[in-house]
Design an enzyme around this catalytic site. Structure first.
Site, PDB file in Angstrom:
ATOM      1  N   ARG A 189       0.808  -1.225   0.052  1.00 15.35           N
ATOM      2  CA  ARG A 189       0.055   0.052   0.202  1.00 15.35           C
ATOM      3  C   ARG A 189       0.738   1.367   0.063  1.00 15.35           C
ATOM      4  O   ARG A 189       0.731   2.091   0.902  1.00 15.35           O
ATOM      5  CB  ARG A 189      -0.924  -0.012   1.248  1.00 15.35           C
ATOM      6  N   GLN A 207      -0.737   3.084  -5.568  1.00 20.51           N
ATOM      7  CA  GLN A 207      -2.149   3.661  -5.209  1.00 20.51           C
ATOM      8  C   GLN A 207      -2.961   3.527  -6.589  1.00 20.51           C
ATOM      9  O   GLN A 207      -4.009   3.176  -6.497  1.00 20.51           O
ATOM     10  CB  GLN A 207      -2.299   5.196  -4.727  1.00 20.51           C
ATOM     11  N   ASP A 265      -4.317   0.248  -7.052  1.00 18.70           N
ATOM     12  CA  ASP A 265      -4.783  -0.307  -5.808  1.00 18.70           C
ATOM     13  C   ASP A 265      -6.235  -0.892  -6.100  1.00 18.70           C
ATOM     14  O   ASP A 265      -7.313  -0.291  -5.722  1.00 18.70           O
ATOM     15  CB  ASP A 265      -4.614   0.543  -4.438  1.00 18.70           C
ATOM     16  N   SER A 288      -8.551  -0.971  -2.721  1.00 16.75           N
ATOM     17  CA  SER A 288      -8.917   0.516  -2.481  1.00 16.75           C
ATOM     18  C   SER A 288     -10.308   0.669  -3.274  1.00 16.75           C
ATOM     19  O   SER A 288     -11.406   1.060  -2.727  1.00 16.75           O
ATOM     20  CB  SER A 288      -8.123   1.566  -2.427  1.00 16.75           C
ATOM     21  N   TYR A 303      -2.043  -1.729   7.710  1.00 23.18           N
ATOM     22  CA  TYR A 303      -3.076  -2.740   8.191  1.00 23.18           C
ATOM     23  C   TYR A 303      -3.327  -2.774   9.677  1.00 23.18           C
ATOM     24  O   TYR A 303      -2.184  -2.298  10.445  1.00 23.18           O
ATOM     25  CB  TYR A 303      -2.909  -4.038   7.604  1.00 23.18           C
TER      26      TYR A 303
HETATM   27  P1  NAD Z   1      -8.872  -3.706   5.485  1.00 18.79           P
HETATM   28  O1  NAD Z   1     -10.024  -3.907   4.573  1.00 18.79           O
HETATM   29  O2  NAD Z   1      -7.623  -4.576   5.684  1.00 18.79           O
HETATM   30  O3  NAD Z   1      -9.504  -3.440   7.084  1.00 18.79           O
HETATM   31  C1  NAD Z   1     -10.554  -2.578   7.289  1.00 18.79           C
HETATM   32  C2  NAD Z   1     -10.423  -1.872   8.369  1.00 18.79           C
HETATM   33  O4  NAD Z   1     -10.607  -2.833   9.586  1.00 18.79           O
HETATM   34  C3  NAD Z   1      -8.948  -1.282   8.783  1.00 18.79           C
HETATM   35  O5  NAD Z   1      -9.314   0.084   8.779  1.00 18.79           O
HETATM   36  C4  NAD Z   1      -8.532  -1.984  10.211  1.00 18.79           C
HETATM   37  O6  NAD Z   1      -7.813  -1.306  10.933  1.00 18.79           O
HETATM   38  C5  NAD Z   1     -10.043  -2.385  10.753  1.00 18.79           C
HETATM   39  N1  NAD Z   1      -9.981  -3.518  11.734  1.00 18.79           N
HETATM   40  C6  NAD Z   1      -9.125  -4.715  11.745  1.00 18.79           C
HETATM   41  N2  NAD Z   1      -9.276  -5.236  12.629  1.00 18.79           N
HETATM   42  C7  NAD Z   1     -10.361  -4.830  13.638  1.00 18.79           C
HETATM   43  C8  NAD Z   1     -10.880  -4.670  14.825  1.00 18.79           C
HETATM   44  N3  NAD Z   1     -10.645  -5.939  15.404  1.00 18.79           N
HETATM   45  N4  NAD Z   1     -11.708  -3.822  15.237  1.00 18.79           N
HETATM   46  C9  NAD Z   1     -11.753  -2.612  14.520  1.00 18.79           C
HETATM   47  N5  NAD Z   1     -11.493  -2.435  13.261  1.00 18.79           N
HETATM   48  C10 NAD Z   1     -10.440  -3.314  12.830  1.00 18.79           C
HETATM   49  O7  NAD Z   1      -8.261  -2.125   5.204  1.00 18.79           O
HETATM   50  P2  NAD Z   1      -7.985  -1.347   3.977  1.00 18.79           P
HETATM   51  O8  NAD Z   1      -9.342  -0.747   3.853  1.00 18.79           O
HETATM   52  O9  NAD Z   1      -7.745  -2.212   2.836  1.00 18.79           O
HETATM   53  O10 NAD Z   1      -6.908  -0.143   4.383  1.00 18.79           O
HETATM   54  C11 NAD Z   1      -5.887  -0.461   5.337  1.00 18.79           C
HETATM   55  C12 NAD Z   1      -4.908   0.799   5.595  1.00 18.79           C
HETATM   56  O11 NAD Z   1      -4.150   1.003   4.201  1.00 18.79           O
HETATM   57  C13 NAD Z   1      -5.768   1.818   5.649  1.00 18.79           C
HETATM   58  O12 NAD Z   1      -4.862   2.814   6.593  1.00 18.79           O
HETATM   59  C14 NAD Z   1      -5.838   2.599   4.352  1.00 18.79           C
HETATM   60  O13 NAD Z   1      -6.051   4.007   4.436  1.00 18.79           O
HETATM   61  C15 NAD Z   1      -4.360   2.261   4.045  1.00 18.79           C
HETATM   62  N6  NAD Z   1      -4.245   2.368   2.466  1.00 18.79           N
HETATM   63  C16 NAD Z   1      -3.106   3.010   2.136  1.00 18.79           C
HETATM   64  C17 NAD Z   1      -2.942   3.072   0.961  1.00 18.79           C
HETATM   65  C18 NAD Z   1      -1.913   4.032   0.209  1.00 18.79           C
HETATM   66  O14 NAD Z   1      -1.252   4.779   0.846  1.00 18.79           O
HETATM   67  N7  NAD Z   1      -1.460   3.736  -0.879  1.00 18.79           N
HETATM   68  C19 NAD Z   1      -3.931   2.911  -0.129  1.00 18.79           C
HETATM   69  C20 NAD Z   1      -4.862   2.197   0.426  1.00 18.79           C
HETATM   70  C21 NAD Z   1      -5.194   2.029   1.655  1.00 18.79           C
END
Ligand code: NAD
Length: 364
Positions: free
Chosen positions: A119, A124, A127, A130, A223
């Site tokens: 990530r 991005q 991705d 996302s 994550y």
């Molecule tokens: P994901 O689908 O893996 O998880 C969804 C959410 O569930 C996450 O926010 C996680 O913290 C939360 N979670 C996990 N266990 C939990 C629990 N027990 N209780 C409550 N919440 C819980 O996550 P995602 O949407 O794929 O994104 C993960 C991270 O990656 C985010 O910070 C996102 O902003 C980041 N991201 C970064 C980029 C980048 O910079 N290129 C791109 C996409 C996503």
């Protein structure tokens, strides 16, 4: 180079990996685009909407593909129809799918699973997690609004005042934040919760309240990590009391490669108001609620729990447009001097590769 896509065959799948817009961009790069007849039809892209693209039946597409783009893994029989060395790009669902990767390896395919891209800022534009999570979050909240017995917004009418629904989103990643934004537009009173502390600001910037349960579990790569037994107990105790006043919960919590964390217990659901609704977007990975049955509607003590599957397929046109752009940006990395030359020194290429030259590159 022939870049190809088949009609997706997974149950309920309506997306397509190559849209007319992306086909045009691929043609602009001097690549040939070959699609199965009707590949885009269910996404809203009939064959006639593709300019300068060739169409054939599935067997001919497989036999001629140098690069096959897919949304979800096709039937395993497809690997046998591809030539050795063919590049496959898509969401190959590698976790828990060792047999699929071995089968692809045996065919000496070079396969890239876009879910495994790191990530990073550079990734991005490719991705797919996302882009498709945003669709899933939006769809989940619309399903919640449609299925709840209450209005989301406050209404002041001659027949009295209706109080806004109290909506809680658990998991404030990409899907959760999109769900929050969607609920806000519908006028609900909304709270968001996540174990990653940095999500507080993101939740608040959408006009929602951050629910602080005093558990913090930031992991690596942006994550969350899996909670310890003590952390889980603390989270559940604090949550149970809070849920008594909530009308709608949308859960989106996930940990990559692990089953969805079970956050909502049967006892918590039993403490909720009759007429309350849970939409479990994590149903695909087993669900965030103990009572979720993937793909089904469960009623428990007057509370309804929905476990919808493959939500992005429910908005196939925009989901495909975003997905196809992600694919295009990744394919651009693989093409050099008019040939397919994956550069394994590039971490985006190396980390997303699941099999190459007959060797599996992915450990389940
Ligand atoms: P994901 O689908 O893996 O998880 C969804 C959410 O569930 C996450 O926010 C996680 O913290 C939360 N979670 C996990 N266990 C939990 C629990 N027990 N209780 C409550 N919440 C819980 O996550 P995602 O949407 O794929 O994104 C993960 C991270 O990656 C985010 O910070 C996102 O902003 C980041 N991201 C970064 C980029 C980048 O910079 N290129 C791109 C996409 C996503």
């Amino acid at each position: 180079i022939t870049v190809a896509a088949l009609r997706e065959t997974a149950a309920g799948e309506r997306r397509v990996a190559i849209t007319p817009e992306v086909a045009k961009k691929l043609r602009g790069k001097g690549l040939r685009v070959l699609l199965e007849h009707g590949a885009g039809a269910s996404a809203g892209f009939p064959d006639s909407s593709y300019a300068d693209v060739e169409f054939a039946d599935a067997a001919a597409v497989q036999a001629q593909a140098d690069l096959l783009a897919c949304v979800l893994p096709p039937d395993d029989a497809v690997w046998g129809g591809l030539r050795e060395g063919t590049v496959v790009v898509g969401q190959l669902r590698p976790y828990g799918a060792a047999a699929r990767i071995v089968a692809m390896g045996k065919r000496k395919l070079t396969a890239f699973s876009l879910e495994l891209l790191p990530r990073t800022t550079r990734a991005q534009a490719m991705d797919v997690l996302s882009s498709q999570a945003a669709v899933a979050g939006y769809r989940a909240m619309l399903i919640a609004a449609e299925s709840a017995p209450k209005f989301f917004p406050m209404l002041t009418t001659a027949a009295g005042t209706i109080r806004p629904s109290r909506v809680l989103v658990i998991g404030a990643g990409v899907a959760g934040l999109q769900a929050i934004a969607t609920a806000r537009r519908l006028g609900a009173q909304i709270e968001g919760y996540d174990v990653r502390p940095e999500t507080r600001e993101q939740v608040e910037s959408l006009g929602a309240k951050f629910l602080d349960l005093g558990v913090s579990a930031a992991g690596s790569g942006g994550y969350a990590r899996e909670l310890s037994a003590e952390e889980r107990a603390a989270q559940q105790q604090a949550l149970a009391d809070h849920l008594k006043a909530v009308d709608v919960i949308v859960t989106t919590a996930a940990v990559p490669g692990r089953p969805s964390p079970k956050i909502l217990t049967a006892a918590m659901v039993e403490g909720m108001k009759p007429g309350a609704l849970i939409v479990d977007l994590a149903a695909e990975g087993g669900g965030n609620c103990e009572l979720t049955r993937p793909g089904e509607r469960v009623e428990h003590g007057g509370v309804v729990i929905l476990g919808p599957l493959n939500l992005p397929a429910g908005a196939p046109l925009h989901a495909s447009e975003m997905y196809a752009r992600n694919v295009y940006n990744f394919v651009e990395l693989l093409v050099q001097d008019g040939a397919l030359k994956p550069d394994f020194n590039d971490e985006l290429v190396a980390k997303s590769c699941v099999t190459h030259g007959g060797e599996p590159h992915f450990q389940n």
